[in-house]
Write a protein that holds these residues in place. Structure first.
Motif, short mmCIF file in Angstrom:
data_model
loop_
_atom_site.label_atom_id
_atom_site.label_comp_id
_atom_site.label_asym_id
_atom_site.label_seq_id
_atom_site.Cartn_x
_atom_site.Cartn_y
_atom_site.Cartn_z
N LYS A 78 -39.31 -71.22 52.44
CA LYS A 78 -38.08 -70.42 52.49
C LYS A 78 -37.09 -70.91 53.56
N ASP A 79 -37.61 -71.58 54.59
CA ASP A 79 -36.73 -72.03 55.65
C ASP A 79 -35.79 -73.14 55.20
N HIS A 80 -36.02 -73.68 54.00
CA HIS A 80 -35.14 -74.75 53.49
C HIS A 80 -34.18 -74.25 52.41
N ILE A 81 -33.98 -72.93 52.36
CA ILE A 81 -33.11 -72.36 51.33
C ILE A 81 -31.70 -72.94 51.37
N ASN A 82 -31.21 -73.25 52.56
CA ASN A 82 -29.84 -73.76 52.69
C ASN A 82 -29.79 -75.21 53.16
N THR A 83 -30.94 -75.87 53.23
CA THR A 83 -30.96 -77.26 53.67
C THR A 83 -30.46 -78.17 52.56
N ARG A 84 -29.56 -79.07 52.91
CA ARG A 84 -29.06 -80.03 51.90
C ARG A 84 -30.17 -81.00 51.52
N SER A 85 -30.19 -81.37 50.24
CA SER A 85 -31.24 -82.28 49.74
C SER A 85 -31.27 -83.58 50.52
N GLN A 86 -30.11 -84.10 50.89
CA GLN A 86 -30.07 -85.38 51.59
C GLN A 86 -30.60 -85.29 53.01
N ASP A 87 -30.77 -84.07 53.52
CA ASP A 87 -31.29 -83.89 54.88
C ASP A 87 -32.80 -83.67 54.90
N LEU A 88 -33.43 -83.60 53.75
CA LEU A 88 -34.87 -83.36 53.67
C LEU A 88 -35.64 -84.68 53.65
N GLU A 89 -36.82 -84.65 54.25
CA GLU A 89 -37.67 -85.84 54.28
C GLU A 89 -38.14 -86.20 52.86
N LYS A 90 -38.10 -87.46 52.53
CA LYS A 90 -38.56 -87.91 51.21
C LYS A 90 -40.06 -87.73 51.08
N SER A 91 -40.50 -87.45 49.86
CA SER A 91 -41.93 -87.27 49.59
C SER A 91 -42.34 -88.19 48.44
N TYR A 92 -43.62 -88.53 48.41
CA TYR A 92 -44.11 -89.52 47.46
C TYR A 92 -45.41 -89.04 46.80
#
Length: 231
Positions: free
Chosen positions: A156-170
Motif C-alpha cells: 500500500k505504501d506504493h499507491i502513489n509511487t511512479r512506476s519509473q521510481d520503483l526498483e526493477k524486478s525479475y
C-alpha cells in the motif's frame, strides 16, 4: 568437462507428451538438443528420461541416452535438483565439471546465451548462471482480490509511487541453469543463498509453456521471430 543434461520425463499431465509434442514442425525437445549441440559448449549432450519413446526421438536428433531415469526421480514430486543429482551420479561426473540443466520445452533458447552463460561460470566464483527476464509491470503495485471480490494492494505504501521510481524486478525465464556439478550435488538452490547470476533475456523470447493456450501463443511468437530473422 561440460555436460548438457535435458530433463524430459514422459508423465506430463497438463499437456500430454509435452516434451515431444510437435512444435512448429519438430518435437519441442529437438530445439533444446539442437541448440546445445550447435553451441560447441558441451562435450556431451544427454537427455534424462524415463520414457523409451522420448529416448528414441532424442537420439534421432543427436542426444545421448546413457541411462533410463528410474521412477523414483520421475514422478510429480521430483525436483530439478533431484534429477540433476541422479544424472551426475549415474554419469560419475566430477565436482568441478560444469553442468547445464537445459529444459526440453525451451524452443526460444539461443546458442549465444548458452555460450555466454558458460563463459560467466568459468571464472570460478559462481554456483549457477541462469536465464531470467524483467517483469513487465512493477510488482510493488500488484493487486489482490479479496474473498468479497474487492481489490487491495499488496504494498500500500506504493499507491502513489511512479512506476519509473520503483526498483526493477525479475523472474526465472525457465530455459536453463548452468552450474558446477558440486553446486547441484550439494543441493544449492538456484535463487536463494547461492552465488548465482542472472543472464537477462528480452521478454519476447520468454514464455512458460504450461497450458495449451501457452503452447499456441509460443508457436505464434516463434513464427514471428523466425520471420523477422529471415527478413
Amino acid at each position: 568437462m561440460n555436460i548438457a543434461i535435458i530433463p524430459a520425463r514422459g508423465g506430463s499431465k497438463r499437456i500430454p507428451r509435452k516434451n515431444i509434442k510437435e512444435f512448429c514442425g519438430k518435437p519441442i525437445i529437438a530445439y533444446s538438443i539442437k541448440a546445445a549441440l550447435k553451441s560447441n559448449c558441451f562435450d556431451r549432450v544427454i537427455v534424462s528420461t524415463d520414457d523409451h519413446g522420448i529416448a528414441e526421438i532424442s537420439q534421432s536428433y543427436g542426444a545421448e541416452i546413457p541411462f533410463i531415469r528410474p521412477k523414483v526421480v520421475s514422478d510429480d514430486f521430483s525436483t530439478t535438483i533431484d534429477v540433476m543429482q541422479h544424472a551426475i551420479s549415474a554419469l560419475k561426473l566430477h565436482t568441478h565439471d560444469k553442468i547445464c540443466c537445459l529444459y526440453a520445452t525451451a524452443p526460444f533458447v539461443q546458442i549465444k546465451d548458452l555460450a555466454k552463460a558458460c563463459n560467466l561460470l568459468s571464472d570460478g566464483s559462481l554456483d549457477y548462471v541462469f536465464s531470467a527476464t524483467e517483469f513487465s509491470f512493477p510488482i510493488q503495485r500488484a493487486l489482490r482480490i479479496k474473498n468479497d471480490g474487492l481489490v487491495d494492494m499488496y504494498q500500500k505504501d506504493h499507491i502513489n509511487t511512479r512506476s519509473q521510481d520503483l526498483e526493477k524486478s525479475y523472474h526465472d525465464a525457465g530455459q536453463f541453469y548452468f552450474g558446477l556439478a558440486d553446486s547441484f550435488i550439494k543441493g544449492k538452490p538456484f535463487f536463494l543463498n547461492s552465488q548465482s547470476r542472472a543472464l537477462l533475456l528480452p521478454s519476447y523470447r520468454v514464455i512458460d509453456i504450461d497450458t495449451e493456450d501457452d503452447w499456441k501463443r509460443a508457436e505464434l511468437m516463434f513464427k514471428l521471430l523466425k520471420s523477422d530473422n529471415e527478413a
